[in-house]
Structure formats: structure tokens, C-alpha cells
Design an enzyme around this catalytic site. Structure first.
Site, PDB file in Angstrom:
ATOM      1  N   SER A 101      36.008  32.396  45.426  1.00  0.00           N
ATOM      2  CA  SER A 101      36.681  31.742  44.298  1.00  0.00           C
ATOM      3  C   SER A 101      37.889  30.913  44.703  1.00  0.00           C
ATOM      4  O   SER A 101      38.300  30.010  43.970  1.00  0.00           O
ATOM      5  CB  SER A 101      37.119  32.788  43.267  1.00  0.00           C
ATOM      6  OG  SER A 101      38.005  33.736  43.850  1.00  0.00           O
ATOM      7  N   ASP A 144      46.622  33.733  37.792  1.00  0.00           N
ATOM      8  CA  ASP A 144      46.094  34.912  37.096  1.00  0.00           C
ATOM      9  C   ASP A 144      46.357  36.118  37.998  1.00  0.00           C
ATOM     10  O   ASP A 144      47.179  36.042  38.907  1.00  0.00           O
ATOM     11  CB  ASP A 144      44.606  34.738  36.736  1.00  0.00           C
ATOM     12  CG  ASP A 144      43.711  34.478  37.944  1.00  0.00           C
ATOM     13  OD1 ASP A 144      44.111  34.840  39.064  1.00  0.00           O
ATOM     14  OD2 ASP A 144      42.621  33.894  37.772  1.00  0.00           O
ATOM     15  N   HIS A 199      44.471  34.901  41.624  1.00  0.00           N
ATOM     16  CA  HIS A 199      44.512  33.577  42.246  1.00  0.00           C
ATOM     17  C   HIS A 199      45.873  32.901  42.106  1.00  0.00           C
ATOM     18  O   HIS A 199      46.464  32.953  41.025  1.00  0.00           O
ATOM     19  CB  HIS A 199      43.439  32.671  41.622  1.00  0.00           C
ATOM     20  CG  HIS A 199      42.074  33.258  41.657  1.00  0.00           C
ATOM     21  ND1 HIS A 199      41.542  33.953  40.578  1.00  0.00           N
ATOM     22  CD2 HIS A 199      41.129  33.268  42.628  1.00  0.00           C
ATOM     23  CE1 HIS A 199      40.318  34.369  40.893  1.00  0.00           C
ATOM     24  NE2 HIS A 199      40.052  33.966  42.127  1.00  0.00           N
TER      25      HIS A 199
END
Length: 381
Positions: free
Chosen positions: A65, A356, A359
Site C-alpha cells: 500500500s 491514517d 500510512h
């Protein structure tokens, strides 16, 4: 002065005019070639970026991600972020599927290597041929080196990403021919970002792997899987491959919440596993460089600078390093970070290291990516 009876100057003769025209055409062609050589996107030897570094034809990225610009939008998985407030600082405030408020490391790396400003997702249905020729990301949020990790999250495994790369090579070959496609494949910069989800999620949260392996043997599994991927990628023609280490995963907000106790301290067990894996990864990369002719695998340490950023956020103008901007910042990530989180979401994310609970923010990503590039850039050329 009278000119009657005198011959016309020779440069006005039809024959001489033809020579002048030809000379002018040759000069024009030479100028165009020079401009193309100095300023174009050619990967010819000696062509330079504005910063003096050799040009590369493309940047190609694999992993999780951290560098997924939206591939997960187009597969069946819950691990998505193509909705607000993600992407609120991206061009047009558009949620693209990047796991941040704006750009991610793959974008910054493509720009730093002088290729383009945004590195698109390979599975983007709007992708054009010119996008392919300058590089794409095959990364998929929540994947890992451990084959079990992508199964848990229904993400693209590293082997599946490699299959997509083979498909990609076929597409660029059809577009520009075998010779140019081979040059793009060989001369491109490859970046791999993976391993965090293996440690944070598969090992420390999923009981199945802990029942099978202790930390040393599990990190061996990760390194062996990573090594197999590097060798397969090399077999497909890649030569310059940057491999980013696992960050201090125990200090991301979600791990603090889940394993850091009431004070939400860093998970030292997760950090120790990351450090052990990184040491083994670095050693394996050294061994592969000795085994694979013409290879340039480069270990890129992100653990140390990231840990410093988290522990000393004020040095770079941040105010918060232990929770994210989205919602409470303690646990919200992906489908937990949505419009429902907006009332509690920070107004100024430039003060936060994390967007978040997993990340970093665009600003933190830019700082870390730029520092890593500046430290290792000479090894890429």
C-alpha cells in the site's frame, strides 16, 4: 550607381540559392537533434536530467500500500481507499486509491528520477500507451513477501504482480517493437516496497503463522520469498533494483493502539522483527549481487530515518507523530477512514507524520523519499 551590364552576385543564382537552402535545412536538423538529445526523454547514453543525473526511460514499482496508486480499486478486496477523505490534497482533491492524503513514494520517486510527476496504477482502465512506456506501479495494498499475506487480504501477491509485469512487457513490445522494449526493461529503475504487512498483520495478528514459526524462522521465510522474487524479476530483464527496507512498523499508530499498552508506546517486538528481517535482507542482496551478472540490487534503509521522524517530529516541523490525522488517528485505516471520520479528522495534515493509522501523510512521504533518494542516488547510475 549603375549596375546595368554587371553580372548578378553569385549568391542570387538559382544554383547558389539551392545550396543555401540545403545548408539551412542541415543546420535546422542538427539543432533539433541537439535539443532532443539534451532535453528529450531519450534513454540514450549520456542524456542527462536537469539535475545532471543520467536519464532513465521508466520507473517500475512493485509492493504494498505504500506504493499502490490505485491497483486495489480494480480487484475484489476490502483494502481500498478510493473515497474521501483519502486524496483530499491530491490534484483536484480526488481520491485515487493512494493510501494517503496526496501523493505517495512511487510518485515522488518517478519525479526524482526525472520521469514524470505521477506513477499510475497498471490496472487503471484509463491507462494510455505513453503511460506504460514511462513506467507504472503494480503494487497492491496489504500484500507481502509471505504468500499467506495477500491471501488474507485478497490482494495481489508478488508473484501475481510479476505476471502482470510480463503482460506489461508484451504490451510495450507491441507498441514500440522488441528492441526498444528490451531497452526500456533493461535500463529502467525498479523499486520494491514490501514486508510491513507480513510482520504487522500476518505474523503478530494472525495466530496461524505464530504457531508455525518463531520470529527468526519467519523472517527467513520472508527473505527467501523476497529473494525468489528478485531473481525472477532479474530473469525478466530488470537490472537496477532498489529494495526498500521494512520501516519501524511497531511505531505506526495502529500497532501502538493494538500492542503498545495504555500509553500506546511502540511495539518493540514488531520493531525487533523488522530489524532482524532488514539485516537478513541486506545480506541477501549483497549475495545476489555477487551471483547475478550485471545486477545492481540496492538496499535502501528507511528504518532509521523514519524512526527519527516519528521520535523527533518537531525537527521537520511536525507536531504529531504517534497518531494519524484521519478520525481519532488511533485505528482508522482504509474502510475505517471514511466520510464518517471527517468530524474528527485534522484540518491541517501537514502537522502530522501519519495520515491514517498506518500510512504517512504526503508531506512525510516527500521528506523521507527525498532523503532516501539523495542518500542512495549515486548507486543507481
Amino acid at each position: 550607381m549603375r549596375t546595368e551590364g554587371y553580372p548578378k552576385p553569385s549568391f542570387l543564382s538559382p544554383y547558389s540559392s539551392s545550396i543555401v537552402v540545403r545548408i539551412l535545412i542541415l543546420i535546422t536538423i542538427c539543432i533539433e537533434i541537439l535539443i532532443s538529445f539534451l532535453g528529450g526523454k531519450s534513454s540514450a547514453a549520456g542524456a542527462l536530467q536537469s539535475n545532471g543525473s543520467p536519464r532513465v526511460p521508466a520507473v517500475i514499482v512493485f509492493g504494498d500500500s505504500i506504493v499502490d496508486p490505485g491497483n486495489n480499486n480494480n480487484i475484489k478486496t476490502l483494502v481500498k481507499c478510493n473515497f474521501p477523505p483519502y486524496g483530499r490534497d491530491f490534484t483536484g482533491g480526488k481520491p485515487t486509491g493512494r493510501f494517503s492524503n496526496g501523493r505517495v513514494p512511487s510518485d515522488f520517486l518517478a519525479e526524482l528520477f526525472g520521469v514524470k510527476e505521477y506513477l499510475p496504477a497498471y490496472l487503471d482502465p484509463n491507462l494510455k500507451t505513453e503511460d506504460l512506456l514511462t513506467g507504472v506501479s503494480f503494487a497492491s495494498g496489504a500484500t507481502g513477501y509471505d504468500p499467506l499475506t495477500p491471501q488474507i487480504a485478497s490482494a495481489l501477491s508478488m508473484s501475481e504482480q510479476l505476471k502482470l509485469f510480463k503482460e506489461y512487457v508484451g504490451k510495450i513490445t507491441a507498441a514500440v517493437g522488441e528492441e526498444q522494449a528490451a531497452t526500456i526493461v533493461t535500463e529502467s529503475i525498479y523499486i520494491i516496497v514490501c514486508g510491513s504487512d507480513d510482520i504487522a498483520n500476518t505474523y503478530f495478528i494472525t495466530p496461524f503463522r505464530k504457531a508455525q514459526y518463531d520470529v527468526p524462522s519467519y523472517t527467513d521465510l520472508m527473505v527467501d520469498s523476497a529473494s525468489s522474487f528478485f531473481k525472477e524479476l532479474y530473469g525478466q530483464g530488470a537490472r537496477t533494483i532498489g529494495v526498500i527496507s521494512v520501516p519501524p512498523i511497531g511505531c505506526v499508530p495502529s500497532q501502538r493502539t493494538l500492542s503498545g499498552g495504555l500509553e500506546r508506546g511502540c511495539s518493540e517486538k514488531a520493531n525487533q522483527a523488522a530489524q532482524l528481517f532488514n539485516s537478513k535482507l541486506s545480506a541477501r542482496i549483497d549475495a545476489l549481487n555477487a551471483q547475478l551478472p550485471g545486477s545492481r540490487l540496492i538496499y535502501l534503509d528507511i528504518y532509521s530515518p523514519f524512526l527519527d521522524l516519528i521520535r523527533n517530529p518537531s525537527k521537520d516541523g511536525f507536531e504529531v507523530g504517534n497518531r494519524g490525522c484521519c478520525g481519532t488517528g488511533n485505528i482508522e485505516v482504509s474502510v475505517l477512514c471514511t466520510r464518517l471520520s471527517d468530524p474528527k479528522t485534522c484540518k491541517d495534515d501537514t502537522k502530522f507524520v501519519f495520515w491514517d493509522s498506518y500510512h504517512p501523510t504526503e508531506r512525510a512521504y516527500k521528506i523521507l523519499t527525498t532523503r532516501t533518494y539523495n542518500k542512495y542516488k549515486s548507486m543507481f547510475y
